[in-house]
Scaffold this motif. Structure first.
Motif, PDB file in Angstrom:
ATOM      1  N   ARG A   2       0.825  -1.212   0.000  1.00 48.15           N
ATOM      2  CA  ARG A   2       0.000   0.000   0.000  1.00 48.15           C
ATOM      3  C   ARG A   2       0.856   1.257   0.000  1.00 48.15           C
ATOM      4  N   THR A   3       2.036   1.174   0.574  1.00 43.83           N
ATOM      5  CA  THR A   3       2.902   2.347   0.653  1.00 43.83           C
ATOM      6  C   THR A   3       3.993   2.320  -0.405  1.00 43.83           C
ATOM      7  N   PHE A   4       3.977   1.324  -1.294  1.00 43.46           N
ATOM      8  CA  PHE A   4       5.016   1.210  -2.305  1.00 43.46           C
ATOM      9  C   PHE A   4       4.809   2.273  -3.380  1.00 43.46           C
ATOM     10  N   ASP A   5       5.838   3.053  -3.647  1.00 46.26           N
ATOM     11  CA  ASP A   5       5.781   4.114  -4.648  1.00 46.26           C
ATOM     12  C   ASP A   5       6.577   3.689  -5.877  1.00 46.26           C
ATOM     13  N   VAL A 134      -4.401  -7.977  -3.926  1.00 44.04           N
ATOM     14  CA  VAL A 134      -3.753  -8.086  -2.625  1.00 44.04           C
ATOM     15  C   VAL A 134      -2.761  -6.938  -2.443  1.00 44.04           C
ATOM     16  N   HIS A 135      -2.352  -6.726  -1.209  1.00 46.83           N
ATOM     17  CA  HIS A 135      -1.430  -5.634  -0.893  1.00 46.83           C
ATOM     18  C   HIS A 135      -0.120  -6.120  -0.295  1.00 46.83           C
ATOM     19  N   LEU A 136       0.067  -7.434  -0.282  1.00 48.41           N
ATOM     20  CA  LEU A 136       1.256  -7.997   0.338  1.00 48.41           C
ATOM     21  C   LEU A 136       2.042  -8.803  -0.695  1.00 48.41           C
ATOM     22  N   VAL A 137       3.341  -8.501  -0.776  1.00 46.56           N
ATOM     23  CA  VAL A 137       4.252  -9.238  -1.656  1.00 46.56           C
ATOM     24  C   VAL A 137       5.299  -9.876  -0.757  1.00 46.56           C
ATOM     25  N   ARG A 153      15.772  -5.292   0.317  1.00 47.18           N
ATOM     26  CA  ARG A 153      15.666  -4.269   1.368  1.00 47.18           C
ATOM     27  C   ARG A 153      15.522  -2.875   0.759  1.00 47.18           C
ATOM     28  N   MET A 154      16.240  -2.630  -0.321  1.00 48.07           N
ATOM     29  CA  MET A 154      16.130  -1.341  -0.997  1.00 48.07           C
ATOM     30  C   MET A 154      14.685  -1.092  -1.449  1.00 48.07           C
ATOM     31  N   LEU A 155      14.018  -2.159  -1.894  1.00 44.48           N
ATOM     32  CA  LEU A 155      12.643  -2.039  -2.372  1.00 44.48           C
ATOM     33  C   LEU A 155      11.612  -2.027  -1.237  1.00 44.48           C
ATOM     34  N   GLY A 156      12.068  -2.237  -0.006  1.00 46.44           N
ATOM     35  CA  GLY A 156      11.167  -2.145   1.132  1.00 46.44           C
ATOM     36  C   GLY A 156      10.740  -3.462   1.739  1.00 46.44           C
ATOM     37  N   TYR A 157      11.261  -4.572   1.230  1.00 45.86           N
ATOM     38  CA  TYR A 157      10.958  -5.851   1.872  1.00 45.86           C
ATOM     39  C   TYR A 157      11.563  -5.834   3.271  1.00 45.86           C
ATOM     40  N   THR A 158      10.872  -6.438   4.210  1.00 49.76           N
ATOM     41  CA  THR A 158      11.371  -6.533   5.570  1.00 49.76           C
ATOM     42  C   THR A 158      11.478  -8.006   5.954  1.00 49.76           C
TER      43      THR A 158
END
Length: 167
Positions: A2-5, A134-137, A153-158
């Protein structure tokens, strides 16, 4: 998600286009036997660099276990093409029954690495989550695969605990 730009990563796709690399999907090219064979060869070559990967599937096993399965959707397989040469792939499977899509494999042939192709493909592939509603990858990586860990991590995966039953 949802917050991925995705717009933040547009320069990577621009760089690909400027260097003659086109992004498309397996669905756009067509899920036909010749393309399945090319996808297999590309996946096999790229997977060889995964630490501890071991032997790759035979073609028949690959199709049976990776393609002819309910989670496979040709719209979720992003391909990077340099002319007629397939140089990269980012395969994402449909796991919407579990509330997510799953980034199965991202790989770029050695001669095309370091140019942002993997980032461009993964970002392009994020749209597949929206197609699935869906909103989760989710994804996994080998603990020794520093480049992929840094990319994710750069792309926002945690980091999260791995629960195989979640897929």
């Amino acid at each position: 998600m949802r917050t991925f730009d995705a717009g933040r990563w547009a320069p990577y796709a621009d760089r690909c286009r400027a260097s003659g690399i086109r992004l498309t999907t397996f669905a756009e090219l067509g899920d036909v036997p010749a393309h399945r064979r090319r996808l297999y060869e590309l996946n096999k070559e790229c997977a060889a660099d995964i630490p501890g990967r071991g032997p790759f599937y035979s073609y028949d096993a690959y199709v049976r276990e990776r393609v002819d399965v309910p989670s496979f959707d040709p719209r979720g397989v992003v391909l990077a093409l340099a002319g007629d040469t397939w140089v990269g792939m980012a395969a994402t499977s449909d796991r919407r029954a579990r509330g997510c899509v799953f980034n199965e494999m991202t790989g770029v042939r050695r001669g095309h690495r370091g140019a942002g192709v993997a980032v461009a493909m993964k970002v392009y592939g994020m749209g597949f989550a929206g197609l699935c509603g869906v909103h989760l990858v989710r994804t996994v990586h080998h603990a020794a695969n520093a480049r992929v860990i840094a990319l994710n991590r750069m792309l926002g995966y945690t980091d999260a605990a791995w629960d195989e039953s979640a897929l």
